[in-house]
Design a protein around this motif. Structure first.
Motif, PDB file in Angstrom:
ATOM      1  N   ARG A 507       0.818  -1.209   0.000  1.00  0.00           N
ATOM      2  CA  ARG A 507       0.000   0.000   0.000  1.00  0.00           C
ATOM      3  C   ARG A 507       0.857   1.267   0.000  1.00  0.00           C
ATOM      4  O   ARG A 507       0.520   2.257  -0.651  1.00  0.00           O
ATOM      5  N   GLN A 508       1.971   1.249   0.740  1.00  0.00           N
ATOM      6  CA  GLN A 508       2.811   2.438   0.788  1.00  0.00           C
ATOM      7  C   GLN A 508       3.388   2.771  -0.593  1.00  0.00           C
ATOM      8  O   GLN A 508       3.418   3.930  -1.003  1.00  0.00           O
ATOM      9  N   GLU A 509       3.811   1.736  -1.302  1.00  0.00           N
ATOM     10  CA  GLU A 509       4.321   1.964  -2.660  1.00  0.00           C
ATOM     11  C   GLU A 509       3.198   2.426  -3.582  1.00  0.00           C
ATOM     12  O   GLU A 509       3.413   3.260  -4.465  1.00  0.00           O
ATOM     13  N   LYS A 512       2.766   6.135  -3.082  1.00  0.00           N
ATOM     14  CA  LYS A 512       3.830   6.897  -3.725  1.00  0.00           C
ATOM     15  C   LYS A 512       3.626   6.967  -5.242  1.00  0.00           C
ATOM     16  O   LYS A 512       3.850   8.010  -5.866  1.00  0.00           O
ATOM     17  N   THR A 570       1.871  10.608   1.284  1.00  0.00           N
ATOM     18  CA  THR A 570       2.782   9.473   1.463  1.00  0.00           C
ATOM     19  C   THR A 570       3.856   9.797   2.480  1.00  0.00           C
ATOM     20  O   THR A 570       5.019   9.426   2.350  1.00  0.00           O
ATOM     21  N   ASP A 572       6.146   9.236   5.109  1.00  0.00           N
ATOM     22  CA  ASP A 572       6.639   7.992   5.698  1.00  0.00           C
ATOM     23  C   ASP A 572       6.787   8.069   7.212  1.00  0.00           C
ATOM     24  O   ASP A 572       6.995   7.054   7.874  1.00  0.00           O
ATOM     25  N   LYS A 576       1.346   3.873  10.501  1.00  0.00           N
ATOM     26  CA  LYS A 576       0.854   3.061   9.391  1.00  0.00           C
ATOM     27  C   LYS A 576      -0.134   2.034   9.936  1.00  0.00           C
ATOM     28  O   LYS A 576       0.224   0.884  10.201  1.00  0.00           O
TER      29      LYS A 576
END
Length: 585
Positions: A507-509, A512, A570, A572, A576
């Protein structure tokens, strides 16, 4: 030391003049090629005399034509030649033969040239400037128009026709009568032997050598190998007594179907542009303005004769063969009305082999130089006619799209990329795939017909060579998340109108990639949904219930992802939470 100082001084003068005058020429709508010619005229011996040794400039600038012919050869894949066969070998052949015959007859009957010289003059004057014509069409965004496609085909045939013309000039030139018998046959056998060596070497050696060179991943080694391929074949041709341009063209032709084609083109392109500009500067330096001031009516009259004969002939070809409307036919005629860069090469070779004398050579160089400068002025003068609303054509159908531009570019040919490529190809969708693994290229070459080429998709020059600017969609599927992200950022920055789908690991990618402008596809998400759907079926759920549940969950998850992207970005550093994450890695 004086030699080094003079070389450095000449380089500084050349670069300064180019930086100042070429943009100025483009600002007044003359184009880059007349700008380079103007630079050569001003810094050469005819005007300011800042650089007097034009012979060294001319020798170095020949490399620009060599590299141009190599790139032309790269573009001539057998499939593209077959698609263009009617325009290329029909209209292109008619234009060269008809125009060449008219100029050859005039040279023979009106200007008392020998038969050999008249043939060379006629065919050379029939050629137009590929660099100039394509630049004008690209600047005006007319490459995809009917007259643009027709102009590309004619220019391409002219480039092909220039190769045998360049090769045959040494055979037409003066020879010693005592050595004439058997000498021509010996020369011909030598040339055929050189061509055979290039074909065999290109067929069996170029791909392994380039594959060996790219394995370490050093870009400078790849550049050196590309230059070795071009200059090595050019040297072989020069060694057997034929123009270097023929060797470069053969090398490009042999590499047209190679998986390293895009890598080669991206490495050669910067050198080609700079050296081709130097070529036009060298031509401008050799232009003898004393001829213009001494016999202005002769020079201007021949220049007008060249343009006035070619323009209506091209206009008629456009109207009669392809049914172009009047405005497009005028555009075609104006773009191709000038002389071409290969005419300079032909005339220089003809002078060296005593087919032309020095005065005729200098006069022809000046005439072609002035014809290139005249084209932008013609475009301005005829702009009212070229702005005319296109008429409805009742003639033949407009020429088909002759380009081999892909609809889809795939970056990464791992397991995911191969499946996507095969499915799209099965649907008849044209595509080009890029990968940096030589092993992957070898596998594809052995197992299928997928158009896979070596190239790093994060490099703008590779994307340009793969024609991403004309594609409808780019699919990014490499195994490296960082490469995927860099590729998407490069594509959306350079080609904002192109749609991008990209592979995301989690999901994080995905967030981005959404920030970068791509539509992310999480690699395990859809397989997880399918496994869940089948599990529900095995547990007794009906097909409709299982499908509805998985579709509902998919929509809910995608909505949550879109909501997070809009509201959280996004960052970081933020927490999360896993509460809304699907069962994926």
């Amino acid at each position: 030391m004086p030699h080094e100082g003079s070389l450095l001084q000449a380089t500084v003068i050349f670069l300064l003049a180019v930086v100042l005058l070429v943009p100025l020429a483009q600002r007044v709508n003359l184009g880059a090629v007349p700008g380079y010619l103007l630079v050569g005229v001003l810094i050469g011996p005819s005007v300011l005399g800042l650089i007097n040794n034009s012979e060294n400039v001319s020798r170095l600038s020949e490399m620009g034509v060599v590299l141009l012919l190599f790139v032309i050869g790269l573009e001539l894949s057998p499939r593209k030649l077959w698609m263009m066969r009617r325009l290329l070998f029909g209209v292109g052949l008619i234009q060269v033969v008809l125009t060449g015959a008219i100029f050859a007859a005039m040279a023979f009957y009106l200007f008392a040239q020998t038969l050999q010289a008249s043939i060379v003059l006629g065919l050379a004057l029939a050629l137009s400037s590929t660099a100039f014509g394509l630049q004008i069409l690209a600047e005006r965004k007319e490459l995809g128009r009917p007259h643009g496609r027709m102009a590309v085909a004619i220019l391409l045939f002219q480039d092909i026709a220039a190769i045998p013309l360049i090769a045959v000039i040494p055979l037409l030139g003066s020879v010693d009568p005592d050595q004439a018998q058997g000498g021509e046959l010996r020369q011909l056998l030598t040339v055929l032997g050189g061509i055979g060596a290039i074909i065999v070497g290109g067929r069996f050696l170029m791909r392994p050598v380039f594959g060996w060179a790219v394995i370490p991943g050093l870009r400078e080694l790849s550049t050196a190998t590309a230059l070795l391929c071009v200059l090595g074949t050019a040297w072989v041709m020069e060694h057997v007594g034929v123009s270097m341009a023929l060797g470069a063209f053969l090398a490009g032709l042999l590499m047209a179907e190679s998986p390293f084609r895009h890598e080669l083109e991206s490495q050669i392109e910067p050198f080609k542009g700079l050296l081709l500009g130097l070529f036009f500067v060298g031509v401008g330096m050799t232009a003898d303005l004393r001829l213009l001031f001494g016999a202005p009516w002769v020079v201007l009259g021949l220049t007008l004769l060249l343009v006035v004969l070619k323009l209506p002939l091209l206009f008629g070809l456009g109207r009669l063969t392809e049914g172009l409307n009047r405005a497009d036919a005028i555009r075609l005629g104006v773009v191709l009305a000038s002389g071409g860069e290969f005419a300079f090469v032909v005339f220089k070779l003809a002078l060296g082999h005593r087919l032309l004398d020095q005065q005729v050579h200098d006069l022809l160089v000046l005439v072609i130089t002035l014809s290139m400068a005249m084209v932008p002025l013609l475009m301005i003068a005829l702009s009212p006619l070229m702005r005319e609303a296109p008429a409805v054509s009742g003639g033949p159908q407009a020429p088909p799209d002759i380009s081999d531009e892909p609809k889809v570019v795939i970056a990464g040919m791992g397991r995911m990329g191969r499946v996507i490529a095969r499915m799209l190809q099965a649907r008849g969708i044209s595509l080009v795939a890029l990968d940096t693994s030589v092993q992957a290229l070898d596998q594809q070459g052995a197992s299928g017909r997928l158009p896979v080429y070596y190239g790093d998709p994060t490099r703008p020059d590779i994307l340009h060579a793969a024609k991403v600017d004309t594609a409808q969609l780019v699919i990014v599927t490499t195994d490296d998340p960082q490469i995927n992200l860099e590729t998407v950022r490069t594509i959306t920055r350079l080609y904002p109108g192109v749609k991008v789908i990209a592979r995301a690991h989690d999901r994080q990618e995905a967030l981005k990639l959404m920030d970068a402008g791509a539509r992310p596809i999480r690699e395990t998400f859809h397989s997880s949904l399918e496994m869940t759907r089948r599990a529900l079926l095995m547990l007794g759920e009906s097909e409709d219930q299982a499908n509805a549940w998985t579709r509902s969950y998919q929509k809910q998850d995608e909505d949550q992802l879109t909501h997070r992207h809009r509201n959280e970005g996004t960052d970081d550093t933020r927490p999360k939470p896993d509460t809304d994450a699907p069962a994926e890695k």
